[in-house]
Enzyme design. Structure first.
Site, PDB file in Angstrom:
ATOM      1  N   CYS A   2      -0.075  -9.208  59.514  1.00 12.74           N
ATOM      2  CA  CYS A   2      -0.700 -10.479  59.709  1.00 12.74           C
ATOM      3  C   CYS A   2      -0.578 -11.395  58.247  1.00 12.74           C
ATOM      4  CB  CYS A   2      -1.780 -10.459  60.022  1.00 12.74           C
ATOM      5  SG  CYS A   2      -1.865  -9.796  61.671  1.00 12.74           S
ATOM      6  N   ARG A  28       5.273 -10.130  54.278  1.00 14.80           N
ATOM      7  CA  ARG A  28       4.547  -9.332  55.684  1.00 14.80           C
ATOM      8  C   ARG A  28       5.007  -9.073  57.011  1.00 14.80           C
ATOM      9  NH1 ARG A  28      -0.812  -8.949  52.842  1.00 14.80           N
ATOM     10  NH2 ARG A  28      -1.835  -8.843  54.744  1.00 14.80           N
ATOM     11  N   TRP A  76       1.790 -10.083  63.234  1.00 10.61           N
ATOM     12  CA  TRP A  76       2.456  -8.830  63.518  1.00 10.61           C
ATOM     13  C   TRP A  76       2.501  -8.421  64.443  1.00 10.61           C
ATOM     14  CZ3 TRP A  76       6.245  -5.868  60.417  1.00 10.61           C
ATOM     15  CH2 TRP A  76       6.039  -4.911  60.938  1.00 10.61           C
ATOM     16  N   ASN A 102      -6.204 -11.006  60.762  1.00 12.21           N
ATOM     17  CA  ASN A 102      -5.420 -10.104  60.142  1.00 12.21           C
ATOM     18  C   ASN A 102      -6.069  -8.325  60.840  1.00 12.21           C
ATOM     19  OD1 ASN A 102      -3.925  -7.323  59.553  1.00 12.21           O
ATOM     20  ND2 ASN A 102      -4.003  -8.305  57.186  1.00 12.21           N
ATOM     21  N   GLY A 103      -5.873  -7.004  61.534  1.00 10.78           N
ATOM     22  CA  GLY A 103      -6.789  -5.893  61.947  1.00 10.78           C
ATOM     23  C   GLY A 103      -6.717  -5.555  63.360  1.00 10.78           C
ATOM     24  N   GLU A 488      10.609  17.092  53.539  1.00  9.36           N
ATOM     25  CA  GLU A 488      10.221  15.016  53.111  1.00  9.36           C
ATOM     26  C   GLU A 488       9.745  15.543  51.666  1.00  9.36           C
ATOM     27  OE1 GLU A 488      10.655  12.853  54.236  1.00  9.36           O
ATOM     28  OE2 GLU A 488       9.639  11.150  53.170  1.00  9.36           O
ATOM     29  N   LYS A 492      12.253  12.693  49.314  1.00 11.93           N
ATOM     30  CA  LYS A 492      11.737  11.497  47.827  1.00 11.93           C
ATOM     31  C   LYS A 492      11.700  11.695  46.423  1.00 11.93           C
ATOM     32  CE  LYS A 492      10.213   9.484  50.299  1.00 11.93           C
ATOM     33  NZ  LYS A 492      10.185   9.976  51.673  1.00 11.93           N
ATOM     34  N   GLU A 495      15.943  11.292  46.196  1.00 11.36           N
ATOM     35  CA  GLU A 495      16.662   9.780  47.025  1.00 11.36           C
ATOM     36  C   GLU A 495      16.237   8.659  45.281  1.00 11.36           C
ATOM     37  OE1 GLU A 495      13.401   9.250  50.394  1.00 11.36           O
ATOM     38  OE2 GLU A 495      15.216   7.994  50.928  1.00 11.36           O
ATOM     39  N   HIS A 511      17.028  35.349  52.466  1.00 13.44           N
ATOM     40  CA  HIS A 511      18.204  35.563  53.359  1.00 13.44           C
ATOM     41  C   HIS A 511      19.886  33.990  52.351  1.00 13.44           C
ATOM     42  CE1 HIS A 511      16.153  36.953  56.199  1.00 13.44           C
ATOM     43  NE2 HIS A 511      15.446  35.707  56.817  1.00 13.44           N
ATOM     44  N   LYS A 608      17.794   0.319  53.269  1.00 13.12           N
ATOM     45  CA  LYS A 608      17.160   0.754  53.872  1.00 13.12           C
ATOM     46  C   LYS A 608      16.500   0.546  55.303  1.00 13.12           C
ATOM     47  CE  LYS A 608      12.156   0.922  54.179  1.00 13.12           C
ATOM     48  NZ  LYS A 608      11.132   2.252  53.780  1.00 13.12           N
TER      49      LYS A 608
HETATM   50  C1  AGP Z   1      13.527   7.997  53.828  1.00 10.17           C
HETATM   51  O1  AGP Z   1      13.248   7.764  52.831  1.00 10.17           O
HETATM   52  C2  AGP Z   1      14.816   7.300  53.817  1.00 10.17           C
HETATM   53  N1  AGP Z   1      15.176   5.703  53.141  1.00 10.17           N
HETATM   54  C3  AGP Z   1      15.716   7.783  55.105  1.00 10.17           C
HETATM   55  O2  AGP Z   1      16.030   8.797  55.141  1.00 10.17           O
HETATM   56  C4  AGP Z   1      15.065   6.720  56.513  1.00 10.17           C
HETATM   57  O3  AGP Z   1      13.939   7.849  56.704  1.00 10.17           O
HETATM   58  C5  AGP Z   1      16.343   7.050  57.315  1.00 10.17           C
HETATM   59  O4  AGP Z   1      17.616   6.402  57.152  1.00 10.17           O
HETATM   60  C6  AGP Z   1      15.464   6.789  58.854  1.00 10.17           C
HETATM   61  O5  AGP Z   1      15.120   5.814  58.551  1.00 10.17           O
HETATM   62  P1  AGP Z   1      14.470   4.664  60.437  1.00 10.17           P
HETATM   63  O6  AGP Z   1      13.690   5.152  60.465  1.00 10.17           O
HETATM   64  O7  AGP Z   1      14.519   3.444  59.467  1.00 10.17           O
HETATM   65  O8  AGP Z   1      15.449   5.103  61.892  1.00 10.17           O
END
Ligand code: AGP
Length: 613
Positions: A2, A28, A76, A102-103, A488, A492, A495, A511, A608
């Site tokens: 929010c 936000r 939100w 907010n909260g 993960e 990161k 990416e 393996h 995104k």
């Molecule tokens: C995460 O760092 C990436 N941008 C990408 O793997 C993302 O997690 C994936 O596209 C899924 O997106 P979502 O969580 O909005 O479904």
């Protein structure tokens, strides 16, 4: 999250400035908005589900344009769906006050019952309205606004940034912070407040950041800060030198770094008001989570993409360990085309930050057609995935601007931990005591996350990350609940640094992939005390024996003696080690990419939310 704004002025009308302030806070994310202004005795509240443009249609009559005190809000949704009635500001029905928040008020249900027993009428589903009535009750008893707000906050457990205005003899403008940020400022003729310094920059660059426990009384040219008991507090005035774009990052150089640092707050917002300490259980607010339904479940099928799928991997470990339900998981893009077979009483669990990822949405729809119960873990209340789920666990991470997901991921992991506890308790696999212990550990996670984000901890990770700029490739290894964390960490780095990095199950290296290890190749090994710690140590030996340069991340002290470099993480229970271990890996990727001069928030080739196949 929010957004909150407020103003009181000796000379000028405040409405237009507040609307501009809310516009600045749109980043936000929100699903409804509203303003309240006082013009003499009257307090007028205008609020609307939807965008600011919808709210502005309610203001065209100009009736509020001369008001000299007001509060505004972008909501939100957490408690209660997006609607006009649930939009802020809220009041107590007296017409004497308006409040924005907010909260999360964790004990709002008991307070609501107490207030209703006194005959107070509620008109929304929100936790916020409880605050309005608590303040209204004190005002009715003759308290000043500042005393009324302090008295109300002494009854409240939770997490809040609030602003309250009241008219009449004991009126005024008061705000308070316990968790979400709040900034105040004064000029010769006015005083202002906002969730983000951005909303105040049009008036002044000299601002005061409230700290947890602060309550501020504002009047034109005046601000006084105390704690909730009335003891005075001194706060420094800070000169903001940022431009507007920098300011939206809260002073951080990148949204990704800001969002990494938001994770302790995100943990609190996502978990703490869902914890039922007495019963050692969890409550979810969207959907049918009753025991009978959960006991009938035979399997869970996770569908997700990218980082969200890594959270799905964590879900598999936690749910099978804590609730003894078999969990399958698949790339959503694979699931939707492999002609899957599902047994009856399957939960289809879609994990998604955006709730708009095409592959995840298609996979959820297919699973539902195959008879599965569609459930989601999602960060956006009104998204398509949420609307097509019959139950949802919202992750209250707030909008995630950086393309590389960080705070949304840890929020997803916390959400699936809560789900595993709920399932375990519903199916009698977890006792009350076991549930309590698990949830107590979750509550203790926040200071441990904050320790990982302390300047010296972040700098340590930065040093290690900058030490491998010449590396042609990385491995990230882990086992158990930390195998997805290895995945993960590798994602990161890929990416945002554009460097090849591979996450692998540590036991799988022998393996084949171990052939790739050359002398000095950086191998990040994620290891924490638990059922497989000794196995990971053996894998660490294997890669070292072939010349690998081992960077150990975690809290397994015996591994530290074997490693070339160590990034230590505070201890926690094995099921929660994933939430902590991922944070140094996020920072590692950030600092490595920064040193390579890469675009941190908008990496090449990435979007995104991938809303196409
Ligand atoms: C995460 O760092 C990436 N941008 C990408 O793997 C993302 O997690 C994936 O596209 C899924 O997106 P979502 O969580 O909005 O479904």
């Amino acid at each position: 999250m929010c957004g909150i704004v407020g103003a009181t002025s000796r000379t000028g009308a405040v409405l237009e400035g507040m609307i501009e302030g809310l516009r600045v806070l749109e980043y936000r994310g929100y699903d409804s908005c509203g303003v309240a202004v006082a013009d003499g005795e009257r307090i007028e509240i205008r609020r609307k589900v939807g965008r600011l443009s919808e709210l502005e249609k309610l203001l065209v009559d100009g009736a509020l344009s001369n008001a000299r005190i007001g509060v505004g809000h972008t909501r939100w949704a957490t408690h209660g769906k997006p609607s006009d009635e649930n939009a802020h500001p809220h009041s107590d029905g007296s017409g004497r006050l308006a409040l924005v928040h907010n909260g999360i008020i964790e004990n709002y249900l008991e307070l609501r019952k107490e207030l209703q027993a006194e005959g107070r009428v509620f008109t929304s589903e929100t936790d916020t309205e409880v605050l309005s009535h608590l303040v209204g009750r004190e005002l009715a008893r003759g308290a000043s606004l500042i005393d009324a707000v302090r008295a109300a906050l002494r009854r409240v457990h939770g997490y809040y940034a609030i602003a309250v205005m009241a008219n009449g003899a004991n009126g005024g403008l008061v705000c308070a912070r316990q968790g979400p940020p709040l900034v105040v400022a004064t000029t010769a003729d006015a005083a202002y407040l906002g969730s983000d310094v951005l909303a105040l920059l049009p008036y002044t660059r000299d601002v005061v950041y409230l700290e947890d426990g602060d309550v501020a009384e504002l009047a034109p040219g005046f601000a006084r800060i105390t704690d909730i008991h009335g003891a005075a507090r001194e706060r420094a005035v800070r000169r903001i030198t940022w431009d507007a774009e920098q300011a939206s990052k809260g002073g951080y150089p990148h949204f990704m770094l800001k969002e990494i640092h938001e994770q302790p707050d995100v943990l609190a917002r996502t978990a703490f008001d869902r914890i039922l300490s007495t019963s050692g259980d969890v409550s979810f607010e969207h959907g049918d989570w009753d025991d009978a339904r959960l006991r009938a479940l035979q399997r869970i099928q996770v569908v997700a993409c990218g980082t969200a799928l890594h959270a799905g991997y964590v879900a598999r470990y936690l749910i099978e360990h804590l609730a003894r339900i078999p969990v399958d998981l698949d790339f959503a893009s694979e699931f939707r085309y492999r002609d899957p077979r599902l047994v009856e009483h399957t939960m289809a669990l879609a994990v998604s930050q955006s709730g708009e990822t095409a592959d995840t949405l298609a996979a959820l729809r297919l699973a539902r057609e195959l008879g599965a119960w569609p459930v989601s873990v999602c960060n956006v209340m009104g998204s398509t995935v949420v609307r097509e789920s019959q139950a949802t666990i919202l992750t209250h991470a707030g909008p995630e601007i950086g393309v590389a997901s960080t705070k949304a991921f840890t929020a997803q992991v916390v959400a699936v931990f809560l789900l595993a506890v709920r399932l375990g308790r519903a199916r009698g696999v977890l006792s009350v005591e076991q549930g309590r212990r698990l949830l107590d550990e979750l509550r203790c996670l926040r200071p441990r996350m904050e320790a990982l984000l302390a300047p010296h901890s972040v700098e340590r990770v930065g040093e290690v990350a900058r030490g491998h700029l010449d590396a042609k490739g990385f491995f990230f290894l882990g086992r158990g609940v930390n195998f997805p964390i290895a995945l993960e960490g590798a994602l990161k780095l890929k990416e945002i640094s554009y460097v090849h990095a591979e996450g692998y199950a540590a036991g799988e290296m022998k393996h084949g992939p171990i052939a790739l290890i050359s002398k000095g190749m950086p191998i990040v090994v994620v290891n924490s005390p638990g059922a497989v710690a000794d196995k990971v140590r053996s894998n660490l030996h294997e890669v070292k024996a072939r010349g690998g340069h081992v960077i150990c991340v975690g809290s397994d002290r015996e591994s530290f003696e074997l490693a070339d470099e160590v990034i230590e993480v505070p201890q926690t229970i094995e099921p929660l080690s994933a939430v902590l271990n991922v944070i140094p890996l996020q920072l590692f990727a950030y600092h490595h990419a920064l040193a390579r001069g890469c675009d941190i928030d908008k990496p090449r080739n990435l979007a995104k939310s991938v809303t196409v196949e």
